[in-house]
Write an enzyme that holds these catalytic residues in place. Structure first.
Site: not given
Ligand code: F6P
Length: 357
Positions: A11, A113-114, A135-137, A281, A283
């Protein structure tokens, strides 16, 4: 070393372009050519590349997203070759051989991670590789903070500021849902930096009556209440809210929508008008924050240095203000908040923020 490649995978988030710029400029200044692999592991397997020159990267460090494109689905050693019959193949060697044929001697992967797990495999199979976590997480064990986290907090705080004025005008409770998967870092830092009244974390199930009481008090006091909830927060005794399952993704669960029901229940229980906002998104985009530009640049520079000095097989990171490295982890380890031993949680409690328990 005469030629390297760089890829962004997983992502997207802000800070990826700053990392690309640093690798390209720093490598070029050392006489090393850089190939950009497009769209993450899709480009790695299918052979989508572009040559990267300094003029391609000037000024990109502030831009959100990635000029190389990204994908949070493809995995080189489990690559979907037939969508109808759902046939997967290990095409790691195909990607490595194609890069080697072009004279590429090392690879930098900026990913989650992946993507970094795939980078580990690419390294083991013979293409010297260094990973940069993003990652934003902020849930990757290799780095604290991770690239993208700071910009996401800034985006959230700005948006909550906009919500406060409308909430105050209407004497409303606002339930603001933020991303972060099963890690509460983004919710905690967003809530702290935006003066939320309640922060709901995935690490600790909340009591709805405590949440409602705190929200009522806040509305009495200042006409509005802000509840920041993680997308994976849940009420005591209830299940998590899953938006969808993405089969061909490393992290298959997609969270989202938890704030909708929460706002409904709060309105019923308190009698105070309540609205939910899913920041989603929003964010992940926008101009990159200064901290993310600096952290991404530092880590990219370090990754290149390791690659050149034959110290591949590592993921770089930041530990406070120090640059660190570790071997590619073989198993997924999610960093979660230690809720009983976290200074920011203590501070939040001291200034009256409730965690719904
Ligand atoms: O891991 C980053 C992240 O933005 C998470 O915070 C969120 O749950 C997920 O990706 C959203 O994924 P996608 O862009 O596939 O909807």
């Amino acid at each position: 070393m005469k030629k390297i490649a760089i890829m962004t995978a997983g992502g997207d988030c802000s800070g990826l372009n700053a990392a690309i710029k640093t690798v390209v400029c720093s490598a070029k200044n050392k006489g090393i050519d850089v190939v950009g692999i497009l769209d993450g592991y899709k480009g790695f397997v299918e052979g989508y590349y572009t040559d990267l020159e300094k003029e391609d990267v000037f000024g990109i460090e502030t831009m959100g997203g990635t000029i190389l494109g990204s994908s949070n689905k493809e995995c080189p050693f489990y690559y979907l070759v037939d969508k109808e019959k759902m046939i997967y193949q290990d095409l790691t060697e195909k990607g490595i051989d194609a890069l080697k044929e072009m004279g590429v001697e090392g690879l930098v992967v900026v990913g989650g991670d992946g993507s970094l797990d795939s980078a580990r495999v690419v390294n083991e199979r013979g293409m010297p590789t260094v990973g940069i976590p993003k990652t934003i997480d902020n849930d990757m064990i290799a780095s604290n903070p991770t690239i993208g986290f700071d910009t996401a907090i800034r985006n959230n705080v700005e948006n909550i500021e906009r919500l406060k004025s409308t909430a105050s005008s209407h004497e409303r409770i606002m339930v603001v849902e933020v991303m972060g998967r099963t890690s509460g870092y983004l919710a905690l830092y967003t809530g702290m930096a935006s003066d939320a009244d309640v922060i709901l974390l995935p690490e600790e199930d909340y009591d709805i009556d405590v949440v409602c009481k705190k929200a009522e008090e806040a509305v009495d006091e200042k006409r509005y209440a802000i509840i920041v909830t993680s997308e994976a927060a849940k009420e005591q005794g209830k299940d998590e809210t899953i938006l969808k399952i993405v089969d061909d993704s490393y992290e298959q669960k997609r969270y989202g929508g938890v704030s909708e029901n929460l706002a409904k229940v709060i309105e019923e229980k308190t009698g105070i008008e309540t609205r939910n906002v899913i920041l989603g998104h929003l964010q992940r985009g926008g101009t990159t924050s200064h901290m993310d530009i600096i952290n991404a640049s530092l880590q990219a520079n370090y990754a290149l240095e390791l690659l050149i000095n034959n110290q591949h097989g590592h993921v770089v990171g930041i530990d406070g203000i120090n640059l660190v490295k570790m071997e590619f982890p073989k198993t997924r380890g999610v960093r979660q908040l230690d809720i009983n031993n976290n200074e920011l949680i203590e501070l939040a409690k001291n200034i009256g923020i409730s965690f719904g328990v």
